[in-house]
Design a protein around this motif. Sequence first.
Motif, short mmCIF file in Angstrom:
data_model
loop_
_atom_site.label_atom_id
_atom_site.label_comp_id
_atom_site.label_asym_id
_atom_site.label_seq_id
_atom_site.Cartn_x
_atom_site.Cartn_y
_atom_site.Cartn_z
N ARG A 207 0.82 -1.21 0.00
CA ARG A 207 0.00 0.00 0.00
C ARG A 207 0.85 1.26 0.00
O ARG A 207 0.40 2.33 -0.41
N ASN A 208 2.11 1.13 0.45
CA ASN A 208 3.01 2.28 0.48
C ASN A 208 3.95 2.32 -0.73
O ASN A 208 4.98 3.00 -0.69
N ALA A 209 3.60 1.58 -1.78
CA ALA A 209 4.38 1.60 -3.03
C ALA A 209 5.84 1.30 -2.78
O ALA A 209 6.74 2.05 -3.17
N VAL A 210 6.10 0.16 -2.12
CA VAL A 210 7.47 -0.22 -1.79
C VAL A 210 8.31 -0.31 -3.05
O VAL A 210 7.86 -0.78 -4.11
N GLN A 211 9.57 0.15 -2.95
CA GLN A 211 10.52 0.11 -4.06
C GLN A 211 11.36 -1.17 -3.95
O GLN A 211 11.89 -1.47 -2.88
N LEU A 212 11.47 -1.89 -5.06
CA LEU A 212 12.13 -3.20 -5.04
C LEU A 212 13.45 -3.16 -5.78
O LEU A 212 13.56 -2.57 -6.86
N GLU A 213 14.46 -3.79 -5.20
CA GLU A 213 15.78 -3.88 -5.80
C GLU A 213 16.30 -5.32 -5.70
O GLU A 213 15.89 -6.08 -4.82
N GLU A 214 17.21 -5.64 -6.61
CA GLU A 214 17.78 -6.99 -6.62
C GLU A 214 18.91 -7.15 -5.61
O GLU A 214 19.11 -8.22 -5.05
N ARG A 215 19.66 -6.06 -5.37
CA ARG A 215 20.87 -6.15 -4.57
C ARG A 215 20.82 -5.18 -3.40
O ARG A 215 20.06 -4.19 -3.40
N THR A 216 21.68 -5.44 -2.41
CA THR A 216 21.75 -4.58 -1.23
C THR A 216 22.28 -3.20 -1.57
O THR A 216 21.76 -2.18 -1.09
N GLY A 217 23.34 -3.14 -2.39
CA GLY A 217 23.99 -1.87 -2.70
C GLY A 217 23.05 -0.78 -3.19
O GLY A 217 23.04 0.33 -2.63
N PRO A 218 22.24 -1.04 -4.23
CA PRO A 218 21.31 -0.01 -4.70
C PRO A 218 20.31 0.44 -3.65
O PRO A 218 19.96 1.62 -3.59
N LEU A 219 19.85 -0.48 -2.81
CA LEU A 219 18.94 -0.09 -1.73
C LEU A 219 19.63 0.89 -0.78
O LEU A 219 19.06 1.94 -0.43
N LEU A 220 20.85 0.57 -0.38
CA LEU A 220 21.58 1.45 0.54
C LEU A 220 21.92 2.78 -0.12
O LEU A 220 21.89 3.83 0.54
N ASP A 221 22.24 2.75 -1.41
CA ASP A 221 22.52 3.99 -2.13
C ASP A 221 21.30 4.92 -2.08
O ASP A 221 21.42 6.12 -1.83
N ARG A 222 20.13 4.35 -2.31
CA ARG A 222 18.91 5.17 -2.37
C ARG A 222 18.54 5.70 -0.99
O ARG A 222 18.03 6.81 -0.86
N VAL A 223 18.81 4.91 0.05
CA VAL A 223 18.55 5.41 1.41
C VAL A 223 19.53 6.52 1.75
O VAL A 223 19.16 7.57 2.29
N ALA A 224 20.81 6.33 1.43
CA ALA A 224 21.82 7.34 1.75
C ALA A 224 21.55 8.65 1.02
O ALA A 224 21.81 9.73 1.56
N ARG A 225 21.04 8.56 -0.22
CA ARG A 225 20.74 9.77 -0.99
C ARG A 225 19.44 10.44 -0.57
O ARG A 225 19.14 11.54 -1.02
N GLY A 226 18.66 9.76 0.24
CA GLY A 226 17.39 10.32 0.68
C GLY A 226 16.23 10.02 -0.24
O GLY A 226 15.11 10.47 -0.01
N GLN A 227 16.47 9.24 -1.29
CA GLN A 227 15.38 8.83 -2.17
C GLN A 227 14.44 7.87 -1.43
O GLN A 227 13.24 7.83 -1.70
N LEU A 228 15.03 7.07 -0.55
CA LEU A 228 14.26 6.22 0.36
C LEU A 228 14.56 6.66 1.78
O LEU A 228 15.69 7.06 2.09
N LEU A 229 13.57 6.56 2.65
CA LEU A 229 13.81 6.84 4.06
C LEU A 229 14.26 5.59 4.80
O LEU A 229 14.99 5.69 5.79
N LEU A 230 13.86 4.44 4.28
CA LEU A 230 14.06 3.21 5.05
C LEU A 230 14.08 2.02 4.11
O LEU A 230 13.37 2.00 3.11
N ALA A 231 14.89 1.02 4.45
CA ALA A 231 14.91 -0.25 3.72
C ALA A 231 14.74 -1.38 4.73
O ALA A 231 15.35 -1.36 5.81
N TYR A 232 13.95 -2.37 4.36
CA TYR A 232 13.60 -3.46 5.28
C TYR A 232 14.26 -4.76 4.83
O TYR A 232 14.32 -5.07 3.64
N ASN A 233 14.75 -5.52 5.82
CA ASN A 233 15.28 -6.87 5.59
C ASN A 233 16.53 -6.88 4.72
O ASN A 233 16.64 -7.70 3.80
N VAL A 234 17.47 -5.99 5.00
CA VAL A 234 18.69 -5.94 4.19
C VAL A 234 19.89 -6.45 4.98
O VAL A 234 19.85 -6.56 6.20
#
Length: 343
Positions: A207-234
Amino acid sequence: MRLFAVLLLLCVVPLAWAQSDKARRFPAPAGKAVAQLRVQGSTDLPVFASVIADYQRLHPDIEVLYEEVVSWEMYARYLRAPNDAHGPDLMISASMDLQTKLANDGHALAYRSPQTEALPDWAQWRHEVFAVSTEPVAIVYNTRLLKPDQVPRTRRQLLDLLRDPDAPLRGRVGTYDIARSGVGYLFATQDAQRGSVSTALLAALGRNAVQLEERTGPLLDRVARGQLLLAYNVLGSYAQARIDAGAPLGLVQPEDYTLLALRTAVVPRTAQHPAQAQSFLDYLLSPRGQRVLTEQARLGSVLPAGEALRPIALGPGLLVYLDTLKRRQFLENWHALVQPQAP
């Protein structure tokens, strides 16, 4: 001409390891290699380079080829060509379920040594699959954009944040795409077995339009840049390495339970250099190797876990969700919750 073509092919294939940006050749420090070791790993190449360099200090006449491969691809590639003469001598992956299946299906060599015998019961299976490091599965958030009192410390708190009428995480929360990520699939199936709020949490992510990635690195990049506020289960080790380097990231090991994945090693039955693979495995499990893994690669040591950390034990239980029908059903249910169709 035909013989020349065959010889040329045999020369070119090994070079593929060194020509890819996900592969690197570590020449023998002694100058002339007396043996070669080919490793495929799901661990990022820069993370593992320090480990290989230290191993070569002890074995300066060994040339090491390391190729970074995502877990599913590593597994599928081996099954497509198990007898490839240029295949890996050692496969290291955080997808411990896929490694267990390789062993279960007869593709792994058994090995015993003082180092492997010293492992806890949950950290080795049939002397064919060996944990070389531990990996806490964490929540990672942007410390500049998420207020301390907003940071969820449990899955129930994360669910409450996702249900907040103001929708602070809408479009700004991420996790693995479990159809493409082997570790993502493993963590999702473990949550389904252990977590009482697993289904509700997946629905709230959808319901919150979760963003999906294949690898850990891109998820962390997006959180560090502020594009994402939070990543779950990494993977927590990757996040901790970035935190140590100054990234604006915070790390939470959920207080209700923290999964502890195992980065595991398998020596394929068709390995061309099994003695070198076993030597490297012994190094990884030695006190020195564990120290380098912990201090330089920022991976967790294979030690008994604390009460809140729940090791995912190696064994046949990991094979349940790799059954073709069960996997298809699980993926269908997951996608129905996480990626609901627009009205």
